[in-house]
Scaffold this active site. Structure first.
Site, PDB file in Angstrom:
ATOM      1  N   GLU A 137       0.818  -1.223   0.000  1.00 39.53           N
ATOM      2  CA  GLU A 137       0.000   0.000   0.000  1.00 39.53           C
ATOM      3  C   GLU A 137       0.847   1.265   0.000  1.00 39.53           C
ATOM      4  O   GLU A 137       0.543   2.240  -0.691  1.00 39.53           O
ATOM      5  CB  GLU A 137      -0.943   0.017   1.204  1.00 39.53           C
ATOM      6  CG  GLU A 137      -2.079  -0.981   1.141  1.00 39.53           C
ATOM      7  CD  GLU A 137      -1.671  -2.382   1.548  1.00 39.53           C
ATOM      8  OE1 GLU A 137      -0.499  -2.588   1.939  1.00 39.53           O
ATOM      9  OE2 GLU A 137      -2.519  -3.288   1.473  1.00 39.53           O
ATOM     10  N   ASP A 176      -9.003  -0.017   5.891  1.00 38.86           N
ATOM     11  CA  ASP A 176      -8.159  -0.432   7.016  1.00 38.86           C
ATOM     12  C   ASP A 176      -6.687  -0.545   6.605  1.00 38.86           C
ATOM     13  O   ASP A 176      -5.786  -0.251   7.378  1.00 38.86           O
ATOM     14  CB  ASP A 176      -8.616  -1.794   7.545  1.00 38.86           C
ATOM     15  CG  ASP A 176     -10.131  -1.877   7.691  1.00 38.86           C
ATOM     16  OD1 ASP A 176     -10.613  -1.918   8.809  1.00 38.86           O
ATOM     17  OD2 ASP A 176     -10.826  -1.879   6.644  1.00 38.86           O
ATOM     18  N   PHE A 177      -6.476  -0.974   5.375  1.00 37.84           N
ATOM     19  CA  PHE A 177      -5.102  -1.178   4.895  1.00 37.84           C
ATOM     20  C   PHE A 177      -4.433   0.138   4.485  1.00 37.84           C
ATOM     21  O   PHE A 177      -3.231   0.185   4.241  1.00 37.84           O
ATOM     22  CB  PHE A 177      -5.088  -2.154   3.710  1.00 37.84           C
ATOM     23  CG  PHE A 177      -5.422  -3.575   4.082  1.00 37.84           C
ATOM     24  CD1 PHE A 177      -6.662  -3.905   4.607  1.00 37.84           C
ATOM     25  CD2 PHE A 177      -4.494  -4.589   3.902  1.00 37.84           C
ATOM     26  CE1 PHE A 177      -6.974  -5.216   4.956  1.00 37.84           C
ATOM     27  CE2 PHE A 177      -4.795  -5.901   4.247  1.00 37.84           C
ATOM     28  CZ  PHE A 177      -6.040  -6.216   4.777  1.00 37.84           C
ATOM     29  N   HIS A 231     -11.391  -5.108   9.349  1.00 40.21           N
ATOM     30  CA  HIS A 231     -12.068  -5.146   8.056  1.00 40.21           C
ATOM     31  C   HIS A 231     -13.371  -4.366   8.166  1.00 40.21           C
ATOM     32  O   HIS A 231     -14.427  -4.842   7.775  1.00 40.21           O
ATOM     33  CB  HIS A 231     -12.385  -6.593   7.644  1.00 40.21           C
ATOM     34  CG  HIS A 231     -11.260  -7.293   6.938  1.00 40.21           C
ATOM     35  ND1 HIS A 231      -9.945  -7.091   7.235  1.00 40.21           N
ATOM     36  CD2 HIS A 231     -11.268  -8.208   5.929  1.00 40.21           C
ATOM     37  CE1 HIS A 231      -9.184  -7.857   6.452  1.00 40.21           C
ATOM     38  NE2 HIS A 231      -9.962  -8.541   5.649  1.00 40.21           N
TER      39      HIS A 231
END
Lengths: 324, 325
Positions: free
Chosen positions: B60, B85-86, B129
């Site tokens: 990411e 979330d990532f 998530h």
């Protein structure tokens, strides 16, 4: 292949321009209140930026770090604008919004420098991705220190660059210190070149104080990139004469020894090319002196420009948060 | 007019922008996957090839930074994160690099990119998530944050975000992806920074974002049975917020519920409440009411999820309380 005499003289002149600028800044930084923004000097590392950038043109991009002066000047950035920026002036390369760590001159292929360690490694790969998508033969280069190789994004980007065969060149200026910390205390394996090799990237470990070696290695890397053969990693071994930030050498703080510093000063990259030019009959003592005088005058002129320039207007504080 | 689902509207916006402007490219995890992001990117790689539709490794930080650099070099990247979330991994390129670049270098280059973050929650996916992080990005100077609540706006706001000269966070929710409505086939944009009145009313104002607009409209429908006429405003852009519309509506009704799918403390709802309190405290007939997530991570168990996520019922009861004082 040894570069043409004209190129060699240009390399020497650029190195000297960086040297004299940084020496002047170190002097000024010792005057309380003269320069406020944090300044990370490039003294001792001049051959790296110079040898690399001499292979690039204005359409190629160079991204840099907090220690940005050498890269900026070597790529053709305006010394006057740089000085004005360091003095926080409206005429600075970033109009007084960036300071020493954030220099930019897009028309010279200098999109910017980031104060976040490893902050432009992925960005440079992105510019290379753009060049590739646009069908251009341009090259993108990022300069960073040995400390930056401890950031995760370094590894992510090495992979992305190989995976997408990007025209990007990673220049790790290994000056043996990550701020105050010796490389031995922050890298389990100090052979940085191997880290790039592990990703399947062409990689070199070179003497970063030998401008001819830097120039020749960069020439190969640039050629590969322009030919669409993918990225290159160059670990240039060098040494910064002063501390991480500011004008002191940090020896009194026990961060390194005088002996170590002296041994590296004996390997001065500027003196080295100077001697070489004289012994190979390319420049005479008088020729050297002439270049020195010119460069010193340039630095003085830039300093006067910076000091005489106006500060940004208070009412312009919120300009350019957004474009448009 | 033909109808489109929310996910297909995004797909159409991407396709039309990529056809019109060769600088636009898409990169992110799962852009060629049949299931990662629903129908939003279906068929794009076949049309534009793997360089303009780049299914990236799970990197990411590196991938988002790559998009920043591509924007600086003349492209208009859309970098897709299938779960917000990532995106914590990508905080540096978004907040330190993209957001600051234009200002920090005195207004020279800008970073015209879209960071598309998908809120993908529910179904017992638990705390990593489920996160809705729009407020975190709205906090950062230099970023714009848009949050469409319907297919029409999904297409129009994505086009506006791609056309913008600045880094724009395009935040949507998977819960919206099956919503269907009439969407024009031609290209159009929905202006950034403009809210819209979804239902008029005089008794109270419900200011909502993203999925909470659906819940707010449902609550407003039920309130009609009680002769309570709620005005529902879809904020559409979290930053820069349409303060004028917010203040006009609350001035008219004197009562306000802010319904946001993020957390409470320092959440987007707190900012909206502050804007009202700073500007029109004298127009309020009752204290500002917030409907948000509690200050807790998302749970897994469906029983707990039902408690955790506010819905039309939560809004309805908040409204009843607000009216009865």
């Amino acid at each position: 292949m040894i570069p043409e005499p004209g190129t060699l003289i240009a390399l020497y002149t650029t190195m000297l321009r960086i040297r004299k600028t940084e020496e002047k800044l170190a002097e000024l930084l010792n005057i309380p209140g003269e320069i406020i923004c944090p300044v990370h000097l490039y003294l001792g590392e001049e051959a790296v930026a110079t040898g690399i950038c001499a292979n690039l043109n204005d359409a190629d991009f160079v991204f840099s770090s907090h220690r940005s002066h050498g890269h900026f000047l070597a790529k053709g950035g305006s010394l006057k604008k740089m000085m004005a920026e360091i003095y926080g002036k409206a005429t600075g390369s970033s109009k007084g919004r960036g300071g020493s760590m954030h220099l930019s001159e897009p028309e010279k292929g200098l999109p910017g420098s980031s104060a976040i360690v490893a902050g432009t490694i992925s960005t440079a790969a992105g510019a290379a991705y753009a060049f590739k998508l646009r069908g251009l033969k341009n090259v993108s280069v990022t300069f960073f220190g040995d400390g930056a190789t401890n950031e995760g994004v370094f590894y992510e980007t090495l992979n992305l660059a190989v995976l997408n065969k990007l025209p990007v060149i990673f220049i790790c200026e290994n000056n043996l210190y990550s701020t105050h910390l010796s490389i031995k205390n922050c890298l389990g394996d100090t052979d940085i070149r191997k880290k790039a090799e592990a990703f399947g990237m062409s990689s070199y470990r070179i003497d970063g104080n030998n401008v001819i070696e830097v120039y020749e290695t960069a020439a190969q890397a640039v050629k590969r990139a322009r030919n669409g053969e993918g990225p290159t990693f160059i670990e240039a071994q060098t040494y910064r004469w002063l501390g991480h930030v500011g004008p002191n050498d940090d020896i009194d703080k026990g961060l390194r020894s005088q002996r170590e510093l002296d041994s590296w000063k004996n390997r001065c990259p500027v003196k080295r090319i100077e001697k070489w030019l004289i012994s190979n009959g390319i420049l005479s003592g008088a020729g050297i002196q002439e270049i020195q005088d010119t460069v010193i005058a340039e630095v003085e002129e830039a300093l006067i420009y910076a000091k005489e320039s106006p500060f940004p207007k208070k009412e312009d504080l919120l300009l350019n948060v957004y474009k448009g | 007019m033909r109808k489109l689902k929310f996910g297909d509207a995004i797909n159409e916006a991407l396709r039309q922008m990529m056809e019109e402007d060769e600088r636009v490219f898409l990169i992110g995890q799962g852009v060629t996957s049949p299931w990662y992001v629903g129908a939003t990117t279906t068929g794009l790689v076949d049309r534009f090839g793997p360089e303009r539709v780049n299914d990236s490794p799970v990197s990411e930080n590196g991938v988002t930074g790559l998009a920043v650099g591509a924007a600086l070099a003349g492209m208009k990247p859309v970098v897709m994160h299938p779960r917000m979330d990532f995106m914590y991994y990508a905080m540096d390129p978004i907040a330190n690099q993209a957001a600051n670049w234009h200002y920090m270098f005195g207004g020279q280059l800008s970073v015209p990119m879209v960071i598309w973050g998908i809120i993908n929650r529910g179904n017992e996916q638990s705390a990593q998530h489920a996160q809705a992080l729009h407020a975190m990005y709205a906090h950062i100077p230099g970023l714009k944050v848009v949050m469409p609540s319907c297919p029409y706006d999904a297409k129009g706001l994505l086009i506006a975000a791609i056309q913008d000269d600045n880094p724009v966070l395009f935040v949507d929710e998977r819960w919206l992806y099956e919503m269907e409505e009439e969407v024009p086939e031609e290209m159009y944009s929905v202006p950034i920074s403009k809210a819209v009145i979804r239902k008029e009313g005089n008794d109270l104002t419900i200011l909502a974002t993203s999925w909470m607009v659906t819940e707010a409209l449902e609550a407003a429908g039920i309130l009609e049975n009680d002769e309570i006429h709620a005005e529902v405003i879809d904020l559409r852009t979290a930053k820069p917020m349409d303060e004028a519309m917010v203040l006009a509506s609350v001035s008219k009704t004197g009562r306000v519920i802010i319904a946001d799918g993020g957390w409470r403390t320092c959440g987007f709802s707190a900012e909206v409440a502050a804007v009202i309190a700073e500007n029109i405290p004298h127009m309020l007939k009752a204290p500002v009411k917030r409907v948000t997530l509690p200050d807790a991570p998302a749970p897994a168990s469906a029983v707990l999820e039902k408690e955790y996520f506010p819905n039309s019922d939560t809004i309805y009861h908040a409204a009843k309380k607000l009216i009865s004082g």
